[in-house]
Design a protein around this motif. Structure first.
Motif, PDB file in Angstrom:
ATOM      1  N   ASN A  21       0.797  -1.223   0.000  1.00  0.00           N
ATOM      2  CA  ASN A  21       0.000   0.000   0.000  1.00  0.00           C
ATOM      3  C   ASN A  21       0.831   1.276   0.000  1.00  0.00           C
ATOM      4  O   ASN A  21       1.772   1.421   0.772  1.00  0.00           O
ATOM      5  N   GLY A  22       0.449   2.195  -0.888  1.00  0.00           N
ATOM      6  CA  GLY A  22       0.981   3.544  -0.833  1.00  0.00           C
ATOM      7  C   GLY A  22       2.389   3.745  -1.357  1.00  0.00           C
ATOM      8  O   GLY A  22       2.986   4.786  -1.141  1.00  0.00           O
ATOM      9  N   VAL A  23       2.932   2.759  -2.075  1.00  0.00           N
ATOM     10  CA  VAL A  23       4.316   2.867  -2.534  1.00  0.00           C
ATOM     11  C   VAL A  23       4.474   3.751  -3.764  1.00  0.00           C
ATOM     12  O   VAL A  23       5.568   4.263  -4.029  1.00  0.00           O
ATOM     13  N   THR A  28       0.854   6.378  -9.403  1.00  0.00           N
ATOM     14  CA  THR A  28       1.687   7.466  -9.917  1.00  0.00           C
ATOM     15  C   THR A  28       2.671   6.939 -10.966  1.00  0.00           C
ATOM     16  O   THR A  28       2.872   7.554 -12.018  1.00  0.00           O
ATOM     17  N   LYS A  83       3.327   7.920 -14.946  1.00  0.00           N
ATOM     18  CA  LYS A  83       4.627   8.286 -15.515  1.00  0.00           C
ATOM     19  C   LYS A  83       5.023   7.355 -16.656  1.00  0.00           C
ATOM     20  O   LYS A  83       5.567   7.795 -17.682  1.00  0.00           O
ATOM     21  N   ASP A 114      -7.682  -1.135  -9.737  1.00  0.00           N
ATOM     22  CA  ASP A 114      -7.793  -0.994  -8.281  1.00  0.00           C
ATOM     23  C   ASP A 114      -9.242  -0.623  -8.012  1.00  0.00           C
ATOM     24  O   ASP A 114      -9.629   0.536  -8.132  1.00  0.00           O
ATOM     25  N   ARG A 155      -9.518   0.822  -3.312  1.00  0.00           N
ATOM     26  CA  ARG A 155      -9.087   2.044  -2.649  1.00  0.00           C
ATOM     27  C   ARG A 155     -10.026   3.218  -2.986  1.00  0.00           C
ATOM     28  O   ARG A 155     -10.435   3.364  -4.128  1.00  0.00           O
ATOM     29  N   THR A 176      10.569   3.961  -5.968  1.00  0.00           N
ATOM     30  CA  THR A 176      10.009   5.313  -5.987  1.00  0.00           C
ATOM     31  C   THR A 176      10.555   6.158  -4.837  1.00  0.00           C
ATOM     32  O   THR A 176      11.207   5.649  -3.931  1.00  0.00           O
ATOM     33  N   LYS A 177      10.267   7.432  -4.896  1.00  0.00           N
ATOM     34  CA  LYS A 177      10.559   8.386  -3.823  1.00  0.00           C
ATOM     35  C   LYS A 177      12.054   8.509  -3.526  1.00  0.00           C
ATOM     36  O   LYS A 177      12.451   8.761  -2.395  1.00  0.00           O
TER      37      LYS A 177
HETATM   38  N1  LIG Z   1       8.271  12.325  -3.682  1.00  0.00           N
HETATM   39  C1  LIG Z   1       7.737  11.331  -4.410  1.00  0.00           C
HETATM   40  N2  LIG Z   1       6.466  10.968  -4.188  1.00  0.00           N
HETATM   41  C2  LIG Z   1       5.953   9.966  -4.933  1.00  0.00           C
HETATM   42  C3  LIG Z   1       6.713   9.265  -5.898  1.00  0.00           C
HETATM   43  N3  LIG Z   1       5.909   8.312  -6.446  1.00  0.00           N
HETATM   44  C4  LIG Z   1       4.697   8.423  -5.835  1.00  0.00           C
HETATM   45  N4  LIG Z   1       4.715   9.423  -4.924  1.00  0.00           N
HETATM   46  C5  LIG Z   1       3.626   9.860  -4.034  1.00  0.00           C
HETATM   47  O1  LIG Z   1       3.347   8.803  -3.137  1.00  0.00           O
HETATM   48  C6  LIG Z   1       1.966   8.803  -2.791  1.00  0.00           C
HETATM   49  C7  LIG Z   1       1.359   7.459  -3.068  1.00  0.00           C
HETATM   50  O2  LIG Z   1       1.372   7.240  -4.481  1.00  0.00           O
HETATM   51  P1  LIG Z   1       0.288   6.351  -5.230  1.00  0.00           P
HETATM   52  O3  LIG Z   1       0.666   6.306  -6.659  1.00  0.00           O
HETATM   53  O4  LIG Z   1      -1.075   6.763  -4.860  1.00  0.00           O
HETATM   54  O5  LIG Z   1       0.619   4.960  -4.543  1.00  0.00           O
HETATM   55  P2  LIG Z   1      -0.110   3.574  -4.758  1.00  0.00           P
HETATM   56  O6  LIG Z   1       0.930   2.536  -4.627  1.00  0.00           O
HETATM   57  O7  LIG Z   1      -0.896   3.585  -5.998  1.00  0.00           O
HETATM   58  O8  LIG Z   1      -1.070   3.543  -3.476  1.00  0.00           O
HETATM   59  P3  LIG Z   1      -2.271   2.520  -3.187  1.00  0.00           P
HETATM   60  O9  LIG Z   1      -2.981   2.327  -4.482  1.00  0.00           O
HETATM   61  O10 LIG Z   1      -3.081   3.197  -2.144  1.00  0.00           O
HETATM   62  O11 LIG Z   1      -1.632   1.279  -2.683  1.00  0.00           O
HETATM   63  C8  LIG Z   1       1.339   9.930  -3.572  1.00  0.00           C
HETATM   64  O12 LIG Z   1       1.285  11.081  -2.763  1.00  0.00           O
HETATM   65  C9  LIG Z   1       2.317  10.149  -4.718  1.00  0.00           C
HETATM   66  O13 LIG Z   1       2.274  11.465  -5.208  1.00  0.00           O
HETATM   67  C10 LIG Z   1       8.092   9.659  -6.088  1.00  0.00           C
HETATM   68  O14 LIG Z   1       8.847   9.083  -6.865  1.00  0.00           O
HETATM   69  N5  LIG Z   1       8.547  10.689  -5.304  1.00  0.00           N
END
Ligand SMILES: Nc1nc2c(ncn2[C@@H]2O[C@H](COP(=O)(O)OP(=O)(O)OP(=O)(O)O)[C@@H](O)[C@H]2O)c(=O)[nH]1
Ligand SMILES: Nc1nc2c(ncn2[C@@H]2O[C@H](COP(=O)(O)OP(=O)(O)OP(=O)(O)O)[C@@H](O)[C@H]2O)c(=O)[nH]1
Ligand SMILES: [Mg+2]
Ligand SMILES: [Mg+2]
Lengths: 443, 312
Positions: B120-122, B126, B130, B148, B151, B264-265
């Motif tokens: 979750n949330g990784v 996003t 990209k 999904d 969520r 990511t991040k």
């Molecule tokens: N700084 C930064 N933030 C990122 C990056 N990739 C994603 N995010 C942020 O991380 C958060 C979660 O990203 P999501 O793409 O919603 O993650 P997810 O894996 O789809 O989440 P779930 O579907 O809830 O499991 C968001 O606020 C994004 O903007 C990155 O490479 N850098």
């Protein structure tokens, strides 16, 4: 891959003969293992270093309790010290002098702020409060929409002002809360990196603009060494009042909790244990200590079991275990109770991996299987249930037919029953048995 | 919605470098402190400090210890190895943990089906935005499956990303079965002769058996409609993740056969060192890195850049 601390320490305990005092040799051997265990649990290395040297001072020369080996004595000290450092569990939320109390949730991207906003609101509502939620996340696509969906899912009011400015959104919501007697106001914020100066400043503006009473840092339990840096920055910028540790339903050991607690000095108040809005609990340091050390969340399991099982049930069950009278009737009763405990993977996840429960996590029990198990037991005669030993070939075939299953299913069930019986015997003697005594299991 | 920021963006290397600069400065200071003048022999204490440097980057005890052991051995027999040699040796040992460069994104099937998975949330959703943008710029037509279905507002989030990257989105209003959405998307992709299909999935912890079964079913559905699909399974991993990342990768690998990792991040201060353990122990290649929340903040993984960022 990860050997847990108890199995690591078993080795030490085998090698070290019982002596009256904890010697340097005991310490060096145990502390090395403890260091590795903490690092593998993601406690920051700096925190580990100072923790280990603290333990060394404390433990050296200590008298070993009669019932323990020197290795166990060290673990006991480590456990106590870790629990102490993780803080107290009476983490109250601040109440503002004037209503509404304002709670702001902050943290890195994806840590669980929006979900936790909903969870916290629900938790407070169950306590008789009347919360209002507002999102100030104008950046993340559909973030505002997400909170609205959360609000309607849990039946809690969400304020969605037309303003696009985070501070104005928060202030508008506060005004509405004051006028309509909502309390508290819970403010969700956009995820941001602690190194993003612009956005950290924005956060300070939100907090000041809305007059926050409580600022909770929402952090992911899977976080590694970087937890120290991010938590420190959030703590430097904001007057944090506490921490929420999310995603505790996974198998991360959660050492970040200790790192965050150490650098912020703020209490961990809640944990998130799932994606459902009810998966939210207050924090218990001694359980967290056990988890970080890889001893599993046995206490939590026991607590859950206590809630699902009546004292009468459990007393009878324990007596049966004591007398080795665990029959298939009892097994069926257990299967039924297991359902009441909640999602099985969650229950199994709370058991320590390795050591006493080695391989248990791999026992794949699914809800559907529980149905099948019960059906099979139901097809047995009372005599068979009381004397599982007599269930041989022809009886197995009959039971299979009666329950609409295959003979191999019946075989598997009997095997599971035997495994459970063996496990219960071990529990009687082992770790769980001792913890049961200690926490006064309602026997 | 305003697509990617209008401001001129530097190239990948510059971007990652800038993103990593703050820590890089700090770490290279530490490296210099650690290793002192390049000619002086390295001491056991320095080796221990080096180990902590690696552990601090989330490489894990096992990987860090074995790397440092190699450096220690590098000096065996002869005089103790010098700190200059140690740095070089460490860099090359670290590089060795990753697959050699030379990977090209080559697609034989049409559509090339990519399943994007992770806890979750990784950053899965996003990353899909990209990737869709990246493929669009390379002249490939992309279709995105909003699978999904769990969520809150996941579909709305993804649809914003699809608008930005001009990818077509397939979704079901009020749908609850991710495999059914994927099924629709696969058929649409075939009918419209799309080059690539990107499937978003709900975040799931690897410990949840039913959710792992669910995503396995998605893979089966893909395989039934498009032979060989999914052609890629990308596991998205947050750079801040600690040792649990290795377990995540192992579980997703055995359940689904992960073909690549997206970290990511990396624009924060976390080094993402756990992917070194993943690459070396599980032999999963690292494919892309995410360095921000904008459309362009994704780049192919470059092991040299990554190693540099760890060593400062
Ligand atoms: N700084 C930064 N933030 C990122 C990056 N990739 C994603 N995010 C942020 O991380 C958060 C979660 O990203 P999501 O793409 O919603 O993650 P997810 O894996 O789809 O989440 P779930 O579907 O809830 O499991 C968001 O606020 C994004 O903007 C990155 O490479 N850098
Ligand atoms: N398994 C599990 N998932 C959780 C928990 N808390 C949150 N999540 C999930 O984590 C993901 C991210 O949660 P969000 O609440 O959107 O996180 P956020 O911090 O608001 O994210 P941004 O606003 O993008 O920074 C979602 O998939 C949630 O369902 C938890 O305790 N356990
Ligand atoms: Mg959010
Ligand atoms: Mg998503």
């Amino acid at each position: 891959m990860f050997e847990n601390l108890s199995s690591r320490l078993q080795k030490i305990m085998r090698d070290l003969k019982g002596e009256g005092r904890v010697s340097k040799a005991h310490l060096n051997a145990s502390l090395r293992q403890i260091r590795i265990a903490l690092l593998e649990a993601d406690v920051h290395f700096g925190v580990v270093k100072s923790f280990i040297s603290g333990i060394r001072e404390k433990a050296l020369g200590q008298e070993v309790m009669r019932s323990l080996t020197p290795g166990q004595q060290v673990v006991k000290i480590v456990n106590e010290e870790l629990t102490r450092l993780l803080g107290s569990e009476t983490a109250e939320l601040t109440k503002g002098v004037r209503r509404p109390t304002v709670i702001v949730l902050v943290g890195l991207q994806g840590s669980g702020k929006t979900t936790t906003t909903g969870k916290l609101a629900r938790w407070l509502q169950a306590k008789g409060r009347r919360p209002l939620m507002v999102s100030t996340d104008v950046r993340r696509p559909a973030a505002i929409r997400q909170l609205s969906v959360v609000g309607s899912a849990i039946g809690i009011e969400v304020e969605d002002p037309p303003a696009r400015d985070p501070v104005r959104r928060a202030r508008t919501a506060r005004k509405r809360a004051a006028n309509m007697a909502f309390d508290p106001l819970i403010v969700d914020t956009a995820g941001r990196l602690h190194v993003d100066d612009e956005l950290m400043t924005e956060l300070q503006e939100i907090v000041a603009g809305v007059g926050a009473h409580e600022i909770l840092l929402v952090a992911d339990a899977m976080t590694g060494q970087d937890a120290v840096r991010s938590a420190r920055s959030f703590g430097d910028r904001l007057d944090l009042s506490g921490v929420v540790l999310t995603k505790m339903d996974g198998d991360a050991r959660g050492g970040a909790a200790l790192s965050i607690r150490t650098v912020t000095g703020k209490p961990i108040k809640f944990i998130g244990t799932g994606e459902d809005y009810g998966a939210f609990e207050t924090f218990h340091p001694e359980r967290m200590a056990g988890r970080i050390l890889g001893q599993g969340d046995v206490l939590r399991l026991i607590e859950k079991a206590q809630a699902a099982v009546t004292p009468q049930d459990s007393r009878e069950m324990l007596q049966k275990i004591q007398r080795d009278e665990f029959t298939l009737d009892d097994f069926r009763a257990q299967v039924r109770q297991l359902r009441k405990l909640g999602p099985l993977e969650q229950v199994l996840g709370m058991l320590p991996q390795g050591g006493l429960f080695k391989g248990m996590g791999k026992v794949q029990v699914q809800e559907k299987q529980l149905d099948a198990m019960e059906a099979i037991i139901n097809s047995m005669t009372p005599l068979e249930r009381a004397n599982p030993r007599i269930i041989k070939g022809s009886r197995r075939r009959r039971i299979a037919r009666g329950s609409g299953r295959r003979v191999s299913d019946v075989n598997r069930l009997l095997k599971q029953y035997l495994q459970t019986r063996t496990m219960m015997k071990r529990m009687k003697r082992g770790f769980l048995g001792r913890s049961m005594d200690r926490i006064n299991f309602p026997v | 919605m305003n697509p990617s920021k209008p401001k001129e963006r530097p190239g990948y290397f510059g971007r990652l470098k800038r993103a990593l600069q703050s820590t890089r400065r700090e770490l290279s200071r530490r490296m210099n402190e650690l290793l002192g003048p390049r000619e002086s022999p390295i001491s056991p204490e320095q080796l221990e400090e080096l180990e902590y440097l690696l552990i601090g980057a989330d490489l894990g005890v096992e990987t860090s210890e074995s790397l440092v052991a190699k450096i220690r051995q590098g000096g065996r027999g002869k005089r103790p190895i010098s700190s200059g040699q140690a740095r070089k040796l460490l860099a090359s040992e670290l590089l060795e943990l990753f697959e050699a460069p030379g990977w090209r994104e080559e697609w034989v099937a049409k559509p090339h089906v990519v399943l994007v998975v992770g806890v979750n949330g990784v950053g899965k959703t996003t990353t899909i935005g990209k990737l869709a943008h990246r493929y669009a710029r390379a002249g490939k037509s992309a279709i995105v499956s909003a699978s999904d279905t769990f969520r809150a507002a996941a579909v709305e989030q993804l649809s914003v990303w699809c608008r930005r990257s001009r990818a077509e989105l397939i979704m079901q209003r009020g749908g609850t079965d991710p495999a059914a959405v994927l099924h629709d998307a696969l058929q649409a992709a075939k009918a419209r002769n799309k080059d690539v299909l990107l499937a978003d999935t709900a975040g799931r912890l690897h410990t949840k058996r039913n959710l792992m079964e669910e995503v396995k079913k998605m893979a089966r559905v893909a395989g039934r409609l498009v032979p060989g699909a999914p052609h890629d399974v990308y596991l998205v991993l947050d750079a801040t993740t600690g040792q649990n990342g290795l377990i995540q990768a192992r579980e997703f690998l055995t359940t689904l056969g992960v073909t690549g990792i997206v970290v990511t991040k990396l624009d924060g201060t976390a080094k993402g060192g756990i992917v070194a353990a993943i690459a070396s122990q599980l032999k999963i290649p690292i494919r892309f890195v995410g360095t921000g929340e904008g459309l362009d903040d994704l780049a192919p993984f470059d092991r040299q850049t990554f190693v540099d960022s760890i060593l400062g």
